[in-house]
Every structure is written in C-alpha cells, then in structure tokens.
Write a protein that holds these residues in place. Structure first.
Motif, PDB file in Angstrom:
ATOM      1  N   ILE A 187       0.841  -1.206   0.000  1.00 55.87           N
ATOM      2  CA  ILE A 187       0.000   0.000   0.000  1.00 55.87           C
ATOM      3  C   ILE A 187       0.870   1.247   0.000  1.00 55.87           C
ATOM      4  O   ILE A 187       0.619   2.207  -0.739  1.00 55.87           O
ATOM      5  N   ASP A 188       1.927   1.248   0.828  1.00 57.53           N
ATOM      6  CA  ASP A 188       2.827   2.400   0.886  1.00 57.53           C
ATOM      7  C   ASP A 188       3.496   2.649  -0.471  1.00 57.53           C
ATOM      8  O   ASP A 188       3.632   3.799  -0.906  1.00 57.53           O
ATOM      9  N   LEU A 189       3.909   1.581  -1.137  1.00 50.85           N
ATOM     10  CA  LEU A 189       4.525   1.718  -2.458  1.00 50.85           C
ATOM     11  C   LEU A 189       3.530   2.282  -3.467  1.00 50.85           C
ATOM     12  O   LEU A 189       3.875   3.122  -4.305  1.00 50.85           O
ATOM     13  N   GLU A 209       3.106   6.002  -2.879  1.00 54.65           N
ATOM     14  CA  GLU A 209       4.241   6.746  -3.418  1.00 54.65           C
ATOM     15  C   GLU A 209       4.173   6.826  -4.940  1.00 54.65           C
ATOM     16  O   GLU A 209       4.498   7.860  -5.534  1.00 54.65           O
ATOM     17  N   GLN A 210       3.754   5.729  -5.550  1.00 49.28           N
ATOM     18  CA  GLN A 210       3.616   5.740  -7.007  1.00 49.28           C
ATOM     19  C   GLN A 210       2.550   6.744  -7.438  1.00 49.28           C
ATOM     20  O   GLN A 210       2.746   7.512  -8.384  1.00 49.28           O
ATOM     21  N   ARG A 224       1.602   9.391  -5.793  1.00 49.81           N
ATOM     22  CA  ARG A 224       2.114  10.732  -5.536  1.00 49.81           C
ATOM     23  C   ARG A 224       2.973  11.211  -6.713  1.00 49.81           C
ATOM     24  O   ARG A 224       2.849  12.343  -7.173  1.00 49.81           O
ATOM     25  N   ALA A 225       3.818  10.301  -7.217  1.00 55.21           N
ATOM     26  CA  ALA A 225       4.682  10.655  -8.351  1.00 55.21           C
ATOM     27  C   ALA A 225       3.851  10.939  -9.601  1.00 55.21           C
ATOM     28  O   ALA A 225       4.120  11.899 -10.337  1.00 55.21           O
ATOM     29  N   LEU A 226       2.829  10.123  -9.838  1.00 49.07           N
ATOM     30  CA  LEU A 226       1.972  10.335 -11.002  1.00 49.07           C
ATOM     31  C   LEU A 226       1.212  11.650 -10.893  1.00 49.07           C
ATOM     32  O   LEU A 226       1.075  12.396 -11.878  1.00 49.07           O
ATOM     33  N   LEU A 227       0.716  11.957  -9.705  1.00 47.98           N
ATOM     34  CA  LEU A 227      -0.042  13.183  -9.490  1.00 47.98           C
ATOM     35  C   LEU A 227       0.843  14.405  -9.728  1.00 47.98           C
ATOM     36  O   LEU A 227       0.443  15.364 -10.408  1.00 47.98           O
ATOM     37  N   THR A 228       2.066  14.376  -9.215  1.00 47.78           N
ATOM     38  CA  THR A 228       3.003  15.480  -9.420  1.00 47.78           C
ATOM     39  C   THR A 228       3.323  15.654 -10.896  1.00 47.78           C
ATOM     40  O   THR A 228       3.359  16.779 -11.416  1.00 47.78           O
ATOM     41  N   GLY A 248      -0.563   1.701 -13.908  1.00 50.61           N
ATOM     42  CA  GLY A 248      -1.509   1.517 -12.818  1.00 50.61           C
ATOM     43  C   GLY A 248      -0.876   0.825 -11.621  1.00 50.61           C
ATOM     44  O   GLY A 248       0.324   0.539 -11.583  1.00 50.61           O
ATOM     45  N   VAL A 249      -1.689   0.531 -10.629  1.00 53.54           N
ATOM     46  CA  VAL A 249      -1.246  -0.097  -9.386  1.00 53.54           C
ATOM     47  C   VAL A 249      -1.808  -1.509  -9.323  1.00 53.54           C
ATOM     48  O   VAL A 249      -2.998  -1.722  -9.598  1.00 53.54           O
ATOM     49  N   GLU A 250      -0.978  -2.461  -8.957  1.00 51.87           N
ATOM     50  CA  GLU A 250      -1.431  -3.839  -8.814  1.00 51.87           C
ATOM     51  C   GLU A 250      -0.889  -4.424  -7.522  1.00 51.87           C
ATOM     52  O   GLU A 250       0.310  -4.317  -7.237  1.00 51.87           O
ATOM     53  N   ILE A 251      -1.755  -5.003  -6.746  1.00 51.41           N
ATOM     54  CA  ILE A 251      -1.361  -5.776  -5.570  1.00 51.41           C
ATOM     55  C   ILE A 251      -1.649  -7.230  -5.907  1.00 51.41           C
ATOM     56  O   ILE A 251      -2.808  -7.610  -6.107  1.00 51.41           O
ATOM     57  N   ALA A 252      -0.614  -8.007  -6.036  1.00 61.41           N
ATOM     58  CA  ALA A 252      -0.714  -9.363  -6.572  1.00 61.41           C
ATOM     59  C   ALA A 252      -1.808 -10.172  -5.892  1.00 61.41           C
ATOM     60  O   ALA A 252      -1.908 -10.202  -4.662  1.00 61.41           O
ATOM     61  N   ASP A 253      -2.624 -10.790  -6.736  1.00 59.42           N
ATOM     62  CA  ASP A 253      -3.710 -11.670  -6.273  1.00 59.42           C
ATOM     63  C   ASP A 253      -4.765 -10.948  -5.433  1.00 59.42           C
ATOM     64  O   ASP A 253      -5.575 -11.592  -4.754  1.00 59.42           O
ATOM     65  N   GLN A 254      -4.737  -9.609  -5.416  1.00 57.38           N
ATOM     66  CA  GLN A 254      -5.700  -8.846  -4.626  1.00 57.38           C
ATOM     67  C   GLN A 254      -6.519  -7.896  -5.491  1.00 57.38           C
ATOM     68  O   GLN A 254      -7.731  -8.002  -5.554  1.00 57.38           O
ATOM     69  N   LEU A 255      -5.862  -6.979  -6.170  1.00 60.99           N
ATOM     70  CA  LEU A 255      -6.583  -6.012  -6.989  1.00 60.99           C
ATOM     71  C   LEU A 255      -5.637  -5.313  -7.956  1.00 60.99           C
ATOM     72  O   LEU A 255      -4.414  -5.388  -7.809  1.00 60.99           O
ATOM     73  N   ALA A 256      -6.228  -4.652  -8.929  1.00 62.41           N
ATOM     74  CA  ALA A 256      -5.480  -3.827  -9.882  1.00 62.41           C
ATOM     75  C   ALA A 256      -6.275  -2.548 -10.114  1.00 62.41           C
ATOM     76  O   ALA A 256      -7.511  -2.575 -10.177  1.00 62.41           O
ATOM     77  N   MET A 257      -5.576  -1.423 -10.227  1.00 56.39           N
ATOM     78  CA  MET A 257      -6.225  -0.129 -10.439  1.00 56.39           C
ATOM     79  C   MET A 257      -5.475   0.636 -11.533  1.00 56.39           C
ATOM     80  O   MET A 257      -4.257   0.733 -11.494  1.00 56.39           O
ATOM     81  N   ASP A 258      -6.242   1.151 -12.497  1.00 57.10           N
ATOM     82  CA  ASP A 258      -5.690   2.077 -13.473  1.00 57.10           C
ATOM     83  C   ASP A 258      -6.278   3.460 -13.215  1.00 57.10           C
ATOM     84  O   ASP A 258      -7.215   3.612 -12.422  1.00 57.10           O
TER      85      ASP A 258
END
Length: 464
Positions: free
Chosen positions: A5-7, A10-11, A13-17, A169-179
């Motif tokens: 979640i922390d990673l 941070e990802q 935050r970088a995309l938003l900036t 996007g963000v992916e947490i393995a075997d849990q969820l993916a978000m674009d």
C-alpha cells in the motif's frame, strides 16, 4: 500488505506530481505552425508493424506523385523513419526507441502505419507514447456517407483519459489492480476549442459533448463542464450533452443520426465510437485518422496491423484506402488542398464504382485472377482498383449489393448478376473456385485483402 500500500501511495504521488506539471505546460500554450509560410516541410513516413509497412509504402508513393514538383524543388522532403517495429520495441523495452523518437521530432508531419501493442505486460502502446511525446492532443476522424446524409467529424481528446497512464496503474498481486483516468482543465479546454473552432469555420451548428458524466463525476463531469464553458463563446452553435452509451445507439439509428455534425469526447469513448462510425461508413479499413498538436501532426490508418494477413502470407494484398485517406488529411494539414482534392476525387471515383461492381471471389494458386473487374465506362477503362489495386480477394461482395442488375466483366465476357457470374466461373474453373453459397458470402471490410500490383497513381494522372 502495508508495504505494498505504501509503495502504491508513493507511485500515485509521483503520477499526481507529473500530471500537475503536464497541466501547467499545456496551460502555458504554444504557437501552431503556419505551413503556408514555411520554406521547407519534412514529412516522415513510419511503417510500423504487420501490414503497416506495406500500406504505408503505397501512401508514400501517392505523396511522392502528388508532391513531385515541390520535392524536386527542395520545398518538401519525405524521410523514411525506421525502428517502430514490435521486435525492436520489445527488445529495448520502450514504446518508441529513443533514436526513432529523435528522428520523428525532426519531422513536421508523419504518415504512420499501424503498430502492434502486446496484450498484458508493461510495454506501452507506441501510439499513446507518440501522442504524449509529440503532444498530439486532437484525434480527428471524419466519417461521411452522403446517401445517408451522414457528415460527421469526431474530436477525440488524445493525450489524457484512461490512456495517458494506461501502463502505469497499481497492482497488488492476487488482490486487486487499479488504473487511472486523467482529465485536466487545460487539456479539455484545448480539445473543446478545436472542435468548436472547426464547427464555426465549416458552417456547423451542432456539437455533441459525449461523456458518462452521470457516473464518472469528477473526470467526465469536468470534461462536460469545461466544454460548455467554451461553448458559451460560440453562441451560434448548439452544444448538447450525450452519454456515451446512448450515443453508440444513436449512430446506428437512421431516424436521428443525420442530425449530428461535430462530436467532442474523452479519449477512450472516442476510440470506441469512431470505430463504430467507421463501420457505418464501410469498415475501419475505409477511415483515416489525424493526430494533431501545435508543433507536430501524425496521420494514420484507423485499423490495426492485421497480423493474421501476415501469418497467412497475404500482407501484400492489404487494402491501403485508410492510409490514402490519412494522406489526404496530411495534405490538407500542410496547406496542399489542391493535392488533397485530387487524391480525394480519385478515392471517390473508386468507391463509387466498387460498391456496384465490388466482386471478390475465392481462389487457389492454380486460378490467379489478375483481371477481375473493369470499369464499364469506355472513357475510364482502367481497372476499378487503379487507386487501390485490382480486387483479387477471398472476401465477398456485401449482401446489399446483390440483385442490383450490375454488369460484371471477366476475360471479355459481360453478363448481368452475381449468380450468372458464379455459373461462368464455376463452369470455367470448376473445383478451383470452391464458391460458397451466395447468401453466405459477406464482406468483413477490415483491411480487406487487395492486390496492389496495379500502380496506385494511374487514375491520378487523369486529374492533372
């Protein structure tokens, strides 16, 4: 889980900036090129993948013919841009190799063939990367079917929406993916202004703003709001809100579709609905596409790289009409309207004849039909496909053209009606033809197999 979640935070935050900085660059604005005042124009030709190099070769041949005098005088240069193949992109892990991107940036406009984007993985689409790197914010696609009173032009926002961060996007393995979906004020404002300026300059009175603002309340909601703010500056033009789902239905509704003129819409919706519109026109193989920014512009076929044709050894028969339409749009963009009109007339000449006489038939190597169709006009005895090549395909004439009483000529024998033509071919070639029943034959319209042996420029010569 907390570390993941922390990673992700941070990802994000970088995309938003990054996206806030991009919004500020857009808001700062840039000056569009005036091609009428340029001493020299550089046109890059980039083949891409699959059938891309094949159809783009034909597009380049058309451009060289139409612009010959200016090329000879050094006022226009046509450059071949290599390196956009899937093999090179995958080997380097880059959507566009750095040397290829540098070469593209040395051009003013680009004629580009389709490129392949692999399913899954992290390799970004070459098209998405090119639109971002060259800031090609307006994807402009015209669709015209005169007999149905259809004259549409779509202004699709090309640099934002779901596509701008589609591979990040963000992916947490075997849990969820978000674009992520991005809508900026400045990005929306400039595509809206482009659409309304086109409407004003071309006598259009209606602009449809297409979103799903009732569901995507932040992104699409802002897109609609900003479009209406821009619309207020054009009091003679009616701006109407439409949801994307009902608009897809409207385009196939003969009772309402002819009322629409100009469309402005976010990236993903524009990608989908313009393919639907192209199918109404005759298929994605019949439509060209412009990707326009203030500094650069790229013109391409709407369809993809058709890997199946390559796998079947039929790549050389790919229909180049979509890239020809893109070439005509390129010519208009660089203020060569006379050359564009010649090409458009040639395409129309072909299209007006092919629907009635568009007869294609199965064949084997033992039965090579090089002279399938001829014009019935004695004064225009060129093959029907002089601009696109004589049809020699494994697809079939659309069912709606059966029974029109059209004449077909083959090897000097003239006869009326498709069934009589079938009888003649079956009698002459027997089992070689393997003709399926007439009622089961349909045209797929997608990058149809087509013979390019006939010079594409032949009919253009008659327009000089």
């Amino acid at each position: 889980m907390q570390r993941e979640i922390d990673l992700a935070v941070e990802q994000f935050r970088a995309l938003l900036t990054e996206q806030i900085a991009r919004q500020e660059r857009i808001a700062a604005g840039s000056v569009a090129k005036d091609f009428t005042k340029m001493e020299k124009i550089v046109i890059g030709v980039c083949g891409g993948d699959g059938i891309g190099p094949i159809i783009t070769r034909e597009g380049e041949r058309i451009l060289r013919y139409l612009l010959k005098d200016e090329i000879d005088a050094g006022k226009i240069e046509i450059r071949t841009i290599e390196g956009l193949t899937l093999e090179k992109r995958e080997a380097l892990g880059k959507a566009i190799p750095e040397d290829t991107l540098a070469a593209l940036k040395e051009c003013d406009v680009i004629l580009k063939g389709p490129t392949t984007t692999p399913h899954g993985g992290n390799l970004e689409s070459a098209n998405v990367a090119m639109r971002r790197e060259l800031d090609l914010y307006a994807n402009v696609r015209p669709v015209c079917v005169p007999e149905e009173n259809i004259d549409w032009i779509f202004y699709r926002e090309n640099s934002e929406g779901e596509y701008v961060l589609g591979s990040r996007g963000v992916e947490i393995a075997d849990q969820l993916a978000m674009d992520f979906k991005v809508t900026t004020d400045a990005g929306t404002r400039r595509i809206a202004r482009a659409a309304f300026e086109y409407a004003k300059n071309n006598g259009k009175t209606n602009v449809a703003i297409v979103t799903k603002a009732n569901i995507m309340k932040k992104t699409d909601g802002n897109f609609s709001k900003i479009c209406h703010e821009v619309a207020a500056e054009y009091p003679d033009i009616t701006a109407e809100d439409w949801y994307i789902d009902i608009m897809t239905a409207n385009l196939v509704n003969p009772a309402i579709r002819s009322k629409f003129q100009v469309f402005v819409l976010p990236n993903l919706y524009g990608d989908i609905i313009t393919d639907e519109a192209a199918q109404i026109q005759g298929g994605v193989g019949t439509a060209g596409s412009a990707n326009v920014g203030d500094t650069y512009a790229m013109f391409e076929a709407v369809h993809g790289s058709a890997p199946r044709l390559i796998e079947q050894g039929l790549g050389e028969y790919a229909n180049p009409s979509s890239i020809f339409k893109a070439a005509a749009m390129l010519l208009r963009h660089i203020a060569r309207a006379d050359a564009a009109e010649k090409l458009e007339k040639a395409l129309l000449w072909v299209m007006e004849r092919i629907p009635v006489n568009k007869l294609t038939t199965p064949y084997k190597q033992k039965c090579k039909i090089d002279k399938l169709l001829r014009s019935q006009d004695v004064n225009n005895s060129q093959y029907i496909g002089n601009i696109m090549g004589a049809y020699r395909t494994r697809e079939i004439v659309p069912a709606q053209f059966y029974g029109k009483g059209a004449y077909y000529t083959f090897e000097g024998v003239q006869f009326r009606g498709l069934e009589k033509y079938d009888e003649y071919l079956t009698h002459t070639y027997g089992d070689y033809m393997q003709l399926p029943p007439v009622e089961k034959r349909v045209s797929h319209h997608y990058a149809e197999v087509i013979d390019l042996d006939t010079p594409c420029c032949e009919y253009l010569k008659t327009l000089r």
